[in-house]
Design an enzyme around this catalytic site. Sequence first.
Site, short mmCIF file in Angstrom:
data_model
loop_
_atom_site.label_atom_id
_atom_site.label_comp_id
_atom_site.label_asym_id
_atom_site.label_seq_id
_atom_site.Cartn_x
_atom_site.Cartn_y
_atom_site.Cartn_z
N TYR A 253 -1.81 8.12 -5.93
CA TYR A 253 -2.76 7.11 -5.45
C TYR A 253 -3.80 7.80 -4.58
CZ TYR A 253 -0.10 3.37 -7.76
OH TYR A 253 0.40 2.84 -8.83
N HIS B 34 -8.83 2.65 -3.42
CA HIS B 34 -8.16 1.95 -2.36
C HIS B 34 -7.34 2.60 -1.34
CE1 HIS B 34 -7.22 -2.29 -2.56
NE2 HIS B 34 -5.99 -2.19 -3.16
#
Length: 195
Positions: A17, A22
Amino acid sequence: MADTWTIVGLGNPGENYRFTRHNVGFRVVEALAMKHEVDLREKDGNIFGSFSLTGREVFLLFPQTFMNESGRTVAPFVKYRNLTLDKLLIVSDDLDLPVGRIRLKTSGGSGGHHGLDSIIMHLQSSDFPRLRLGIGKPVSAEEGANHVLASFNPEEKPKIEQAIERSRDGIELFILKGAETAMNELNRDVEPEEP
């Protein structure tokens, strides 16, 4: 504890990630940690460290829960350290801002951001500053989840890199000179420099 500050970067844990939209909150606080050569360590499943900025103690916190559960880390940390909410800064992404735009506010709602929702719920307050970096809108509401978990495209990368740098320096300004001075600097819309 009057001169203790806490800067929280929001994101999802794990290398997969790291460079997603995000996770720009994580990346801003990472940039601050790198600038001040902070020794980050893990305890109770969270990553944190601290440094001194002209006599002020600054904690950096990276919740290792997933984004939607960020409050489960932030609230106990605030309580344990007996921190005041006006010296807690949450750094997150924002779908409603164009890529690279920055907005600093001293309080407010979550704007639909689930990480902020969780923090507000667990703190039972929304009276804390937050720094938001624009990641652009998805083409449709249904694409929201895919959009935030995608990487920035090549045209967007210079904008987000500059925004991360400005945010890193803006956090220092926020701590040293106060919210109003930092807002005047960060909330200006700056066009990205040519690479």
